[in-house]
Design a protein around this motif. Structure first.
Motif, PDB file in Angstrom:
ATOM      1  N   ILE A  54      11.745  73.440  49.507  1.00 28.33           N
ATOM      2  CA  ILE A  54      11.542  72.024  49.188  1.00 28.33           C
ATOM      3  C   ILE A  54      12.543  71.216  49.994  1.00 28.33           C
ATOM      4  CG2 ILE A  54      11.665  70.237  47.397  1.00 28.33           C
ATOM      5  CD1 ILE A  54      10.840  72.365  45.366  1.00 28.33           C
ATOM      6  N   ASP A  55      12.039  70.226  50.710  1.00 26.62           N
ATOM      7  CA  ASP A  55      12.882  69.331  51.502  1.00 26.62           C
ATOM      8  C   ASP A  55      12.607  67.896  51.079  1.00 26.62           C
ATOM      9  OD1 ASP A  55      14.152  71.138  53.646  1.00 26.62           O
ATOM     10  OD2 ASP A  55      12.024  71.659  53.793  1.00 26.62           O
ATOM     11  N   ALA A  56      13.631  67.236  50.544  1.00 20.07           N
ATOM     12  CA  ALA A  56      13.480  65.845  50.109  1.00 20.07           C
ATOM     13  C   ALA A  56      13.936  64.921  51.223  1.00 20.07           C
ATOM     14  CB  ALA A  56      14.302  65.599  48.850  1.00 20.07           C
ATOM     15  N   GLY A  57      13.079  63.968  51.554  1.00 21.91           N
ATOM     16  CA  GLY A  57      13.412  62.954  52.529  1.00 21.91           C
ATOM     17  C   GLY A  57      13.250  61.583  51.900  1.00 21.91           C
ATOM     18  N   PRO A  58      13.553  60.537  52.647  1.00 20.67           N
ATOM     19  CA  PRO A  58      13.483  59.196  52.072  1.00 20.67           C
ATOM     20  C   PRO A  58      12.071  58.746  51.697  1.00 20.67           C
ATOM     21  CG  PRO A  58      14.031  59.094  54.416  1.00 20.67           C
ATOM     22  CD  PRO A  58      14.028  60.541  54.027  1.00 20.67           C
ATOM     23  N   ALA A  59      11.057  59.213  52.428  1.00 19.60           N
ATOM     24  CA  ALA A  59       9.690  58.754  52.169  1.00 19.60           C
ATOM     25  C   ALA A  59       8.871  59.738  51.342  1.00 19.60           C
ATOM     26  CB  ALA A  59       8.979  58.488  53.493  1.00 19.60           C
ATOM     27  N   ALA A  60       9.213  61.027  51.436  1.00 21.19           N
ATOM     28  CA  ALA A  60       8.404  62.046  50.763  1.00 21.19           C
ATOM     29  C   ALA A  60       9.241  63.288  50.499  1.00 21.19           C
ATOM     30  CB  ALA A  60       7.191  62.410  51.617  1.00 21.19           C
ATOM     31  N   ILE A  61       8.696  64.152  49.668  1.00 23.25           N
ATOM     32  CA  ILE A  61       9.291  65.450  49.402  1.00 23.25           C
ATOM     33  C   ILE A  61       8.292  66.483  49.909  1.00 23.25           C
ATOM     34  CG2 ILE A  61      10.074  67.065  47.635  1.00 23.25           C
ATOM     35  CD1 ILE A  61      10.869  64.607  45.938  1.00 23.25           C
TER      36      ILE A  61
END
Length: 137
Positions: free
Chosen positions: A82-89
């Protein structure tokens, strides 16, 4: 067959702060116990014990327990990463051929989840809901 825990790159960092649990040996033993937690009931019991022993859990301790919950749910749901970014996970399933479940966008072998909130703790809670649904599917 040893189960490899999923890789988590979440927006929240958590810890047992020295200001909350001053004894280093106690903090280290709690980290070890947390790493060995295998189900929600055990996590809830640890949360209750922490609250009883040290008082109300600070946000960073809650974040650490939340990340543990996400790890367990991801493992149950067959998630590798799982990689969380500012726009989506981005959720990477163990089975690359699997189709994205309803509500998730399929993108290059990963499923994108776009949380409604921009607050890290709330996004984590939304992710927990998605992972619970995936585990039940």
């Amino acid at each position: 067959d040893q189960i490899v825990p999923p890789t988590l790159n979440l927006e929240v960092g958590g810890r047992f702060a020295p200001e909350w649990i001053p004894e280093e040996e106690v903090r280290l033993s709690l980290y070890l116990r947390l790493a060995r937690v295998e189900d929600s009931a055990a996590l809830d019991a640890l949360r209750a014990e922490l609250s009883d022993r040290f008082g109300e859990l600070p946000d960073e301790a809650e974040a650490l327990l939340g990340a543990t919950q996400v790890r367990m749910l991801a493992q149950d749901a067959g998630v590798r990463r799982i990689d969380a970014g500012p726009a989506a996970i981005a959720i990477t399933p163990l089975d690359w051929s699997a189709k994205a479940p309803t509500g998730l966008e399929d993108k290059e072998g990963r499923w994108l989840f776009r949380p409604e909130s921009d607050q890290p703790a709330e996004r984590l809670a939304e992710l927990e809901g998605v992972l619970e649904e995936l585990a039940e599917a």
